[in-house]
Structures are given as structure tokens and as C-alpha cells.
Design a protein around this motif. Structure first.
Motif, PDB file in Angstrom:
ATOM      1  N   TRP A  54       0.844  -1.188   0.000  1.00 31.90           N
ATOM      2  CA  TRP A  54       0.000   0.000   0.000  1.00 31.90           C
ATOM      3  C   TRP A  54       0.883   1.242   0.000  1.00 31.90           C
ATOM      4  O   TRP A  54       1.797   1.367   0.814  1.00 31.90           O
ATOM      5  CB  TRP A  54      -0.887   0.028   1.241  1.00 31.90           C
ATOM      6  N   TYR A  56       1.023   5.651  -0.161  1.00 29.67           N
ATOM      7  CA  TYR A  56       0.310   6.900   0.105  1.00 29.67           C
ATOM      8  C   TYR A  56       0.115   7.742  -1.151  1.00 29.67           C
ATOM      9  O   TYR A  56      -0.568   8.767  -1.124  1.00 29.67           O
ATOM     10  CB  TYR A  56       1.070   7.732   1.142  1.00 29.67           C
ATOM     11  N   CYS A  88      -3.212   4.084  -2.522  1.00 30.03           N
ATOM     12  CA  CYS A  88      -4.341   4.444  -1.660  1.00 30.03           C
ATOM     13  C   CYS A  88      -4.564   5.947  -1.579  1.00 30.03           C
ATOM     14  O   CYS A  88      -5.633   6.386  -1.177  1.00 30.03           O
ATOM     15  CB  CYS A  88      -4.095   3.911  -0.252  1.00 30.03           C
ATOM     16  N   GLU A  91      -5.600   9.122   1.905  1.00 30.72           N
ATOM     17  CA  GLU A  91      -6.531   8.526   2.866  1.00 30.72           C
ATOM     18  C   GLU A  91      -6.084   7.131   3.294  1.00 30.72           C
ATOM     19  O   GLU A  91      -6.881   6.358   3.832  1.00 30.72           O
ATOM     20  CB  GLU A  91      -7.935   8.452   2.245  1.00 30.72           C
ATOM     21  N   ILE A  92      -4.840   6.808   3.085  1.00 34.80           N
ATOM     22  CA  ILE A  92      -4.330   5.479   3.425  1.00 34.80           C
ATOM     23  C   ILE A  92      -4.521   5.180   4.912  1.00 34.80           C
ATOM     24  O   ILE A  92      -4.756   4.036   5.299  1.00 34.80           O
ATOM     25  CB  ILE A  92      -2.835   5.366   3.021  1.00 34.80           C
ATOM     26  N   SER A  94      -7.014   6.016   7.064  1.00 36.71           N
ATOM     27  CA  SER A  94      -8.356   5.520   7.391  1.00 36.71           C
ATOM     28  C   SER A  94      -8.605   4.158   6.756  1.00 36.71           C
ATOM     29  O   SER A  94      -9.295   3.302   7.331  1.00 36.71           O
ATOM     30  CB  SER A  94      -9.416   6.519   6.932  1.00 36.71           C
ATOM     31  N   GLN A  95      -8.034   3.915   5.573  1.00 34.05           N
ATOM     32  CA  GLN A  95      -8.196   2.612   4.933  1.00 34.05           C
ATOM     33  C   GLN A  95      -7.528   1.512   5.746  1.00 34.05           C
ATOM     34  O   GLN A  95      -8.065   0.399   5.882  1.00 34.05           O
ATOM     35  CB  GLN A  95      -7.618   2.666   3.510  1.00 34.05           C
ATOM     36  N   PHE A  96      -6.347   1.816   6.296  1.00 32.93           N
ATOM     37  CA  PHE A  96      -5.666   0.804   7.103  1.00 32.93           C
ATOM     38  C   PHE A  96      -6.416   0.559   8.412  1.00 32.93           C
ATOM     39  O   PHE A  96      -6.472  -0.568   8.899  1.00 32.93           O
ATOM     40  CB  PHE A  96      -4.228   1.233   7.373  1.00 32.93           C
ATOM     41  N   THR A  98      -9.579   0.562   8.823  1.00 31.04           N
ATOM     42  CA  THR A  98     -10.656  -0.372   8.487  1.00 31.04           C
ATOM     43  C   THR A  98     -10.113  -1.781   8.269  1.00 31.04           C
ATOM     44  O   THR A  98     -10.696  -2.772   8.727  1.00 31.04           O
ATOM     45  CB  THR A  98     -11.386   0.108   7.219  1.00 31.04           C
ATOM     46  N   LYS A  99      -8.969  -1.876   7.598  1.00 24.65           N
ATOM     47  CA  LYS A  99      -8.411  -3.190   7.259  1.00 24.65           C
ATOM     48  C   LYS A  99      -7.938  -3.945   8.490  1.00 24.65           C
ATOM     49  O   LYS A  99      -7.856  -5.193   8.472  1.00 24.65           O
ATOM     50  CB  LYS A  99      -7.254  -3.015   6.274  1.00 24.65           C
TER      51      LYS A  99
END
Length: 446
Positions: A54, A56, A88, A91-92, A94-96, A98-99
Motif C-alpha cells: 500500500w 500513500y 491508496c 486517505e491510506i 483511514s483505509q488501514f 478499516t483493514k
């Protein structure tokens, strides 16, 4: 964990302004090392599972193109490993978050690339792999250990409790940018002391040039001034004690001195007219237009301003000069965008193999073409940042960017930021700044 993740997201919002540094030019990166080059070529892939990375970056940005070239090089070296890089964007974080609720997913990231200020809180929570043992193994394309290829002070600045979790993509520090051609024309030398800096500012002012350009509405940049002077005048321990509310700013005379140094620039009329109302990135544009002599900022400026920098400008950088009453005469901030291996990733050894190529000398020309400063000892330097390795190596003490004060989240944003803006614009005196800083800090922690 929830409190730490909330802090992680707060810091991510703070660094959004900084995260794009390195993505501002359309230069085409050079090719990555050919298959089989270097000592890493004898390593064997571990399994055939997918390696998920992933970044940024957004797809299509110059740095993302450079990162994709490294993926291509790795795939040529290890054809049995499927690699997926996900761009990503900013917003990487907030995505992480969630993951983290789905760690067993096939697309859970093995590697995350982002600013170390964002990643550090997660490493403190044990979400990234320690890399100290891996750093003792051979480098990919140099006759050294992997760890020996990196600039030592950079690696030291990224450690958390003495442990290395990140591999730098680049290296940044903070200082004054200037136009060497303008300096020659005015007979100016790069200042080494505070008095030298004041002489430069006076000469610029006498010649009708704003000595320093400032976006007076940008708290994030304005608080950097107070922090940078405080770092030179006292210890990091005292700075952090006051930031945490464990000590009063008024009890350490160095904090008032730092505020007085900052106030000097507005008191002497060294900022451009209308600086208090200037909105980012207007100050940077004034600098590249030759309407201001100095810009105090981070080492991403050559990249960020590449499209606006005229060819006749010889942009260079120098460190904040030595202060006569300094405790650490050349304290420097050092940080990077970097890559970490997640503790819950499924392909750790493959991830290490990837990061060895990612950080090899063979890919540095591509990074330098984007005006991003190399993290490697003796790495290729961009013309504008040809002094950055010297600045970092000559540091008498180091910290991360903003003195690592971003970890105090809302205090950093809502207390230090607005007061620093009032100070630098001359809206409050240094004495009032310190008094109000103590009052607001106490109220914040209550």
C-alpha cells in the motif's frame, strides 16, 4: 488501541499538507536495476502468495510511477511472487484502520509506505515488524550490510524506543531556501550565525526585496518557527515535558528566548507586506518569483515548486544558523516517507526482498530525477539539495519533524498552532505567547 488509532488519524490529517512532497514534477524516473543485479539476486522467494503493498501516492503521480518501476524490477527478480501495489492516496490511514478489522484477508497489506509521523504510533502499538536483524544482512547492490547503506542520523531519527521499523524512501530536513544567483548579485554569503542571518535580511530589505516570505494564516508552518528555535535553545526532554503539560513553558527561560527570536522577524519588518493574511501556497510562489529572499520550510520545496521555478533561479538550502545561546548549536529535524512491514502480513521475507530493491542505489537516480532527496550514504543529490547530507551529518542532536510534537495531536493543532500564528504575525508579544501557552495547555489537559 482505539485511542492510538484516533491519534494515528489525527496525525494523518496534519501531514496531508506534507505528504505530497515529491509528487510535483513530471520527470520520468530512470529504470530500476536489471534482473540479477546486486547481492540480493541470490535470495530465493518465500512461497508464491501475493505480496500486497500500500502506497500513500495516488496512481499517476510521479512517485507512484517510480514505485511501480520497483514493483516491475522485483517481479523480474522474483517471477514466482505475485505483487500488487495499491495506490491508496492520502486517505491510506483511514483505509488501514478499516483493514485492521480483517487481518486474515488475502489483500491485507504486507508493506505500507507513508510518512513516518503517521506510521510511528502504529509501530508503538506493535503493528509493524522490527527490522534490526534484517538490516544486518547484505544490501541489494552494495558491498555493505543493508543498514550501512542508509545515512546514520536518518535511521536514528526513525527509531522507536531504539528499534528500527521503517525503511526510508527519501530523506527530509528543514531550513532556509534561497536563490544563489540573487545572493551573488547582492554580494551575500550563506549565513552561519544569527548575526549573519540578520545582516542578510537587512541587505535584502535595503534592496527592496522582502527578506523572508510567510503564509501568516498557516498554523502548521507557523508553529515550526517556535519549535525550531526552541530545539536549539533547550533539550527535547524539556520541550516534550511542557507539551505534555508536565512542566510550565514559563519555567524554562529558553522558551521565551525562542519566542523572542521568532518575533524579531515581524518586529523588523522582514516578512512581505500582507504576510499575516497570506494563504498557502502564496509565500512559496513569492519566493520562486524572486520577490522574497528566503523561505523557511522542508526539503520538499524543490519538488513542490518545480513547475513554478524559473530556469534562471539557483535554488539552494542552508540550515537554520547557529544561535549564540544554543544548547545544541546544530539540532536538526530529520524524517522521511518510509516503508514498514506489517506484523500481520503474510509474506515477511518476500517483503524484505522487495524493500532491499526499493532502497537500493540502483533506483536512486529515478528518485533524484523527481527532486526527492536520497536516504543513502553517497546517494545522488538533487542540485537544489546538494547540502542536505552535510546538514544531516553535522547535526549535534536530532529529532523528527516538528520535534516529534505531532504525537500530541489536538494540543499540537488547537493550542500550539493558533498561538504560534499570533506570535509570528506580531499579534501577541513573546511574553503573552508564553503565558497563554501555559494557560491553554493547562486547560487542554484538564
Amino acid at each position: 488501541m482505539k485511542k492510538r488509532i484516533a491519534l494515528f488519524l489525527a496525525i494523518a490529517m496534519i501531514v496531508t499538507l506534507l505528504a505530497g512532497c515529491g509528487g510535483g514534477t513530471s520527470s520520468t524516473p530512470s529504470s530500476a536495476p536489471a534482473s540479477g543485479e546486486g547481492s540480493g539476486s541470490s535470495a530465493q522467494p518465500v512461497g508464491t502468495d501475493k505480496l500486497v503493498i500500500w502506497s500513500y501516492m495516488n496512481e499517476g503521480e510521479p512517485i507512484s510511477t517510480w514505485e511501480q518501476s520497483i514493483v516491475d524490477a522485483y517481479s523480474a527478480e522474483y517471477p514466482d511472487v505475485e505483487v500488487e501495489i495499491v495506490f491508496c492516496g492520502r486517505e491510506i490511514a483511514s483505509q488501514f484502520q478499516t483493514k485492521l478489522n480483517d487481518k486474515e484477508a488475502d489483500d491485507f497489506p504486507d508493506i505500507i509506505i507513508q510518512n513516518t509521523g503517521v506510521l510511528a504510533p502504529l509501530a508503538q502499538e506493535g503493528l509493524f515488524e522490527p527490522l534490526d536483524e534484517a538490516l544486518t544482512t547484505p544490501a541489494y547492490d552494495q558491498d555493505k550490510t543493508w543498514g550501512e547503506t542508509f545515512i546514520p542520523n536518518l535511521m536514528e531519527s526513525m527509531k522507536i524506543n531504539g528499534v528500527s521499523y521503517f525503511i526510508p524512501e527519501s530523506m527530509y530536513t528543514h531550513g532556509f531556501f534561497y536563490d544563489a544567483a540573487m545572493f551573488r548579485e547582492l554580494g551575500l554569503e550563506v549565513p552561519n550565525t544569527w548575526d549573519d542571518l540578520m545582516d542578510v535580511c537587512e541587505t535584502l530589505k535595503e534592496n527592496g526585496i522582502a527578506p523572508v516570505t510567510l503564509d501568516g494564516t498557516t498554523d502548521l508552518y507557523n508553529e515550526w518557527w517556535f519549535i525550531r528555535f526552541a530545539e536549539r535553545l533547550t533539550t527535547m526532554e524539556k520541550i516534550h515535558a511542557a507539551a505534555k503539560g508536565d512542566a510550565a513553558f514559563a519555567d524554562e527561560p529558553a522558551f521565551l528566548k525562542a519566542a523572542q527570536y521568532v518575533a524579531t522577524f515581524s518586529e523588523n519588518g522582514y516578512f512581505q507586506d500582507g504576510a499575516a493574511g497570506s494563504v498557502f501556497p502564496a509565500a512559496q510562489a513569492l519566493f520562486t518569483q524572486g520577490k522574497a529572499g528566503l523561505l523557511f520550510c522542508g526539503a520538499w520545496i524543490p519538488t513542490e515548486m518545480a513547475s513554478q521555478t524559473p530556469p534562471e533561479m539557483e535554488m539552494k538550502m542552508f540550515a537554520l544558523p547557529e544561535l549564540p545561546d544554543s544548547v545544541s548549536p546544530w539540532h536538526e529535524e530529520i524524517w522521511s516517507n518510509a516503508a514498514g512491514i506489517t506484523v500481520d502480513g503474510k509474506n515477511k521475507e518476500n517483503a524484505i526482498n522487495f524493500l532491499k530493491i526499493f532502497s537500493s542505489m540502483g533506483v536512486q537516480e529515478g528518485l533524484t530525477a523527481l527532486k526527492n532527496p536520497s536516504p543513502l550514504v553517497g546517494g545522488p543529490a538533487t542540485q537544489e539539495l546538494d547540502q542536505i547530507e552535510n546538514i544531516v551529518n553535522n547535526a549535534t542532536s536530532i529529532s523528527g519533524n516538528y520535534g516529534d510534537l505531532q504525537q500530541y495531536g489536538d494540543w499540537f493543532v488547537n493550542v500550539l498552532g493558533p498561538l504560534s500564528t499570533q506570535l509570528i504575525n506580531g499579534a501577541i508579544t513573546p511574553e503573552t505567547f508564553i503565558t497563554q501557552l501555559d494557560t491553554d495547555t493547562a486547560a487542554f489537559y484538564q
